[in-house]
Enzyme design. Structure first.
Site, PDB file in Angstrom:
ATOM      1  N   ARG A   4       0.959  -1.122  -0.120  1.00  0.00           N
ATOM      2  CA  ARG A   4      -0.035   0.046   0.166  1.00  0.00           C
ATOM      3  C   ARG A   4       0.707   1.134  -0.205  1.00  0.00           C
ATOM      4  O   ARG A   4       1.771   1.451  -0.993  1.00  0.00           O
ATOM      5  CB  ARG A   4      -1.074  -0.100   1.308  1.00  0.00           C
ATOM      6  CG  ARG A   4      -1.971   0.848   1.223  1.00  0.00           C
ATOM      7  CD  ARG A   4      -3.135   0.543   1.881  1.00  0.00           C
ATOM      8  NE  ARG A   4      -2.857   0.553   3.493  1.00  0.00           N
ATOM      9  CZ  ARG A   4      -3.743   0.432   4.629  1.00  0.00           C
ATOM     10  NH1 ARG A   4      -4.934  -0.107   4.364  1.00  0.00           N
ATOM     11  NH2 ARG A   4      -3.325   0.407   5.824  1.00  0.00           N
ATOM     12  N   HIS A  11       2.444  -1.679   8.700  1.00  0.00           N
ATOM     13  CA  HIS A  11       1.160  -2.181   8.907  1.00  0.00           C
ATOM     14  C   HIS A  11       0.829  -3.741   8.485  1.00  0.00           C
ATOM     15  O   HIS A  11       1.366  -4.139   7.685  1.00  0.00           O
ATOM     16  CB  HIS A  11       0.117  -1.452   8.098  1.00  0.00           C
ATOM     17  CG  HIS A  11      -1.279  -1.668   8.523  1.00  0.00           C
ATOM     18  ND1 HIS A  11      -1.701  -1.604   9.755  1.00  0.00           N
ATOM     19  CD2 HIS A  11      -2.385  -1.904   7.586  1.00  0.00           C
ATOM     20  CE1 HIS A  11      -3.139  -1.617   9.688  1.00  0.00           C
ATOM     21  NE2 HIS A  11      -3.260  -1.912   8.610  1.00  0.00           N
ATOM     22  N   ARG A  52      -1.640   0.529  17.853  1.00  0.00           N
ATOM     23  CA  ARG A  52      -2.888   1.185  17.073  1.00  0.00           C
ATOM     24  C   ARG A  52      -4.029   0.415  17.307  1.00  0.00           C
ATOM     25  O   ARG A  52      -4.358  -0.648  16.429  1.00  0.00           O
ATOM     26  CB  ARG A  52      -2.375   1.480  15.777  1.00  0.00           C
ATOM     27  CG  ARG A  52      -0.928   1.964  15.566  1.00  0.00           C
ATOM     28  CD  ARG A  52      -0.842   2.543  13.947  1.00  0.00           C
ATOM     29  NE  ARG A  52      -0.811   1.470  13.229  1.00  0.00           N
ATOM     30  CZ  ARG A  52       0.275   0.787  12.678  1.00  0.00           C
ATOM     31  NH1 ARG A  52       1.417   0.883  13.326  1.00  0.00           N
ATOM     32  NH2 ARG A  52       0.028  -0.213  11.807  1.00  0.00           N
ATOM     33  N   TYR A  63     -40.976  -3.746  -2.715  1.00  0.00           N
ATOM     34  CA  TYR A  63     -40.536  -3.543  -4.029  1.00  0.00           C
ATOM     35  C   TYR A  63     -40.083  -4.941  -4.361  1.00  0.00           C
ATOM     36  O   TYR A  63     -39.311  -5.811  -3.627  1.00  0.00           O
ATOM     37  CB  TYR A  63     -39.166  -2.667  -4.131  1.00  0.00           C
ATOM     38  CG  TYR A  63     -39.475  -0.966  -3.934  1.00  0.00           C
ATOM     39  CD1 TYR A  63     -40.387  -0.357  -4.563  1.00  0.00           C
ATOM     40  CD2 TYR A  63     -38.674  -0.290  -2.970  1.00  0.00           C
ATOM     41  CE1 TYR A  63     -40.550   1.095  -4.216  1.00  0.00           C
ATOM     42  CE2 TYR A  63     -38.904   0.795  -2.564  1.00  0.00           C
ATOM     43  CZ  TYR A  63     -39.810   1.630  -3.195  1.00  0.00           C
ATOM     44  OH  TYR A  63     -40.052   2.908  -2.816  1.00  0.00           O
ATOM     45  N   CYS A  68     -36.195  -0.786   1.779  1.00  0.00           N
ATOM     46  CA  CYS A  68     -36.095   0.319   1.240  1.00  0.00           C
ATOM     47  C   CYS A  68     -35.216   1.412   1.680  1.00  0.00           C
ATOM     48  O   CYS A  68     -34.332   1.274   2.569  1.00  0.00           O
ATOM     49  CB  CYS A  68     -37.488   0.837   1.361  1.00  0.00           C
ATOM     50  SG  CYS A  68     -38.901  -0.341   1.127  1.00  0.00           S
ATOM     51  N   MET A  69     -34.995   2.325   1.117  1.00  0.00           N
ATOM     52  CA  MET A  69     -33.914   3.350   1.422  1.00  0.00           C
ATOM     53  C   MET A  69     -34.306   4.094   2.702  1.00  0.00           C
ATOM     54  O   MET A  69     -33.317   4.137   3.436  1.00  0.00           O
ATOM     55  CB  MET A  69     -34.255   4.727   0.180  1.00  0.00           C
ATOM     56  CG  MET A  69     -33.192   5.741   0.375  1.00  0.00           C
ATOM     57  SD  MET A  69     -33.585   7.266  -0.557  1.00  0.00           S
ATOM     58  CE  MET A  69     -33.345   6.579  -2.196  1.00  0.00           C
ATOM     59  N   ASP A  70     -35.667   4.059   3.222  1.00  0.00           N
ATOM     60  CA  ASP A  70     -35.738   4.931   4.425  1.00  0.00           C
ATOM     61  C   ASP A  70     -36.597   3.976   5.385  1.00  0.00           C
ATOM     62  O   ASP A  70     -36.714   4.450   6.513  1.00  0.00           O
ATOM     63  CB  ASP A  70     -36.672   6.241   4.138  1.00  0.00           C
ATOM     64  CG  ASP A  70     -35.976   6.818   3.187  1.00  0.00           C
ATOM     65  OD1 ASP A  70     -34.708   7.308   3.237  1.00  0.00           O
ATOM     66  OD2 ASP A  70     -36.554   6.992   1.997  1.00  0.00           O
TER      67      ASP A  70
HETATM   68  C1  LIG Z   1      -7.321   1.643  10.674  1.00  0.00           C
HETATM   69  C2  LIG Z   1      -5.986   1.421  10.951  1.00  0.00           C
HETATM   70  C3  LIG Z   1      -5.451   0.951  12.147  1.00  0.00           C
HETATM   71  C4  LIG Z   1      -6.485   0.104  12.983  1.00  0.00           C
HETATM   72  O1  LIG Z   1      -6.753  -1.374  12.537  1.00  0.00           O
HETATM   73  P1  LIG Z   1      -7.627  -2.179  13.401  1.00  0.00           P
HETATM   74  O2  LIG Z   1      -7.836  -3.340  12.694  1.00  0.00           O
HETATM   75  O3  LIG Z   1      -9.299  -1.777  13.363  1.00  0.00           O
HETATM   76  O4  LIG Z   1      -7.484  -2.212  14.657  1.00  0.00           O
HETATM   77  C5  LIG Z   1      -4.216   0.536  12.467  1.00  0.00           C
HETATM   78  N1  LIG Z   1      -2.955   1.027  11.716  1.00  0.00           N
HETATM   79  C6  LIG Z   1      -3.728   1.892  10.496  1.00  0.00           C
HETATM   80  C7  LIG Z   1      -2.289   2.321   9.818  1.00  0.00           C
HETATM   81  C8  LIG Z   1      -4.837   1.787  10.230  1.00  0.00           C
HETATM   82  O5  LIG Z   1      -5.182   2.490   9.139  1.00  0.00           O
END
Ligand SMILES: *Cc1c(COP(=O)(O)O)cnc(C)c1O
Length: 365
Positions: free
Chosen positions: A131, A160, A217, A261, A308-310
């Site tokens: 990424r 990540h 994170r 629908y 439906c939408m709503d």
């Molecule tokens: C969204 C994100 C996370 C969190 O991921 P989870 O699987 O929801 O814990 C951690 N690091 C980065 C870079 C993210 O974009």
């Protein structure tokens, strides 16, 4: 207020963050509040949770600015890809940049020098996502370049995980090895690595304790939802969200009458059909037609006929359900995972799809 709303239990979010903190200590905790705090409503969630977290994480710079406008003082990492023309906003609002290329670092250095405001940066490495970020085999050049810049503050370095929620840890361990290889470059250059090294998301927090480094994170786990169905469920977190509505109409109907629908559902016997004022424009996915369930007066009933939408309809049989009765769409007996299954997606998409039309009500216990 609209009768269809999300009730978000802030006290539960606090408990979740404390459970995560206890698990990853002494590492710090970054709370991911991108995508409107995973649909929970960032305006209520972020200010409440600020005292309990070390860092906030968002995806795009606009979300970071919004946090500052809410009065958030803690550091905020913008984790997604940034274009150079957005860099002055990092200086202006004191946001932490994901330094994902030499060109971006170079432009950030220029903005910092000219504005006199040092942009904080976390270098981003790609150890298996393809990424954003540089590969581990480009680490030496990238790190050497970053060390030459005098106007930005390289505070962190991160990567990540691509498969952290899986029981099979082999891909994650390979990513960990690549990240450690990157950190060793600092040793060979006789330089200290940045203060904040981080790698783990929710899956990593559960499956890869050896990768907590200086910070974790936490995204979906912070909201009390487990990532996937393979990771250990041994952390005391619980969902903080209930999606509620009220029956807006209730009527008996006859065998052979079709609902909504496309006439995708027909009553086989005389039965009672209720209408709930919530639809796919609220994030109650149309694809859950004839699969979803709703809880009214403590009992589960099948959703019937095309959503439906709503509005959508449910079949309550012979039960005396009346206009004004509370209907629970998500929470307690109906999980985010149920929605994900009915919808053919994951819990992340379910939560982040609940639209802005649904008011968020924040409650404390
Ligand atoms: C969204 C994100 C996370 C969190 O991921 P989870 O699987 O929801 O814990 C951690 N690091 C980065 C870079 C993210 O974009």
């Amino acid at each position: 207020m609209r009768p269809t709303f999300l009730e978000v239990n802030l006290t539960q979010l606090e408990r979740n963050i404390e459970a995560i903190r206890a698990r990853v200590a002494p590492a710090k905790v970054m709370s991911m509040v991108k995508a409107n705090a995973y649909g929970h409503g960032v305006d209520g969630v972020a200010p409440f949770i600020e005292p309990f977290v070390d860092y906030f994480g968002v995806a795009v710079v606009e979300e970071g600015i919004h946090l500052r406008e809410l009065g958030i003082k803690k550091p905020i990492l913008v984790a997604g890809g940034t274009l150079t023309e957005q860099l002055p906003l990092f200086a202006e609002f004191g946001l932490t940049l994901t330094g994902s290329s030499i060109a971006l670092l170079s432009a950030a250095e220029d903005v910092s020098r000219i504005s006199g405001r040092r942009i904080k940066t976390h270098l981003k490495f790609d150890t298996g996502m393809e990424r954003i970020g540089l590969h581990e085999y480009e680490a030496e050049e990238f790190i050497e370049y970053s060390l030459r810049l005098k106007h930005i503050d390289v505070e962190g370095i991160y990567t990540h995980l691509a498969n952290s929620e899986l029981a099979d840890r082999s891909y994650s361990l390979m990513q960990l090895e690549r990240f450690q290889e990157i950190l060793r470059v600092y040793e060979t250059l006789s330089e200290p690595p940045p203060a904040l090294k981080h790698m783990n998301n929710s899956g990593g927090i559960l499956n890869l304790p050896e990768a907590n480094f200086d910070m974790a994170r936490a995204g979906i786990l912070f909201y009390g939802v487990y990532p996937g169905d393979e990771s250990p469920r041994d952390l005391e977190v619980k969902p903080a969200l209930k999606w509620k509505s009220k029956v807006a109409y209730s009527k008996r109907t006859q065998p052979g009458r079709s609902v909504s629908y496309g006439s995708l559902w027909q009553a086989e016997t005389e039965t009672r059909i209720v209408t709930i004022p919530c639809g796919y424009a609220d994030g109650y996915f149309r694809r859950m037609t004839n699969k979803a369930q709703v809880v009214i007066r403590g009992r589960k009933y099948p959703q019937v006929g095309r959503i439906c939408m709503d509005q959508f309809m449910a079949n309550v049989g012979d039960d005396a359900i009346e206009t004004g009765d509370e209907a629970l769409l998500m929470g307690d007996g109906i999980s985010t995972a149920d929605f994900a299954e009915w919808m053919g997606t994951n819990e992340y998409e379910v939560l982040t799809s609940i639209s802005a039309r649904v008011p968020r009500l924040f409650v404390n216990e």
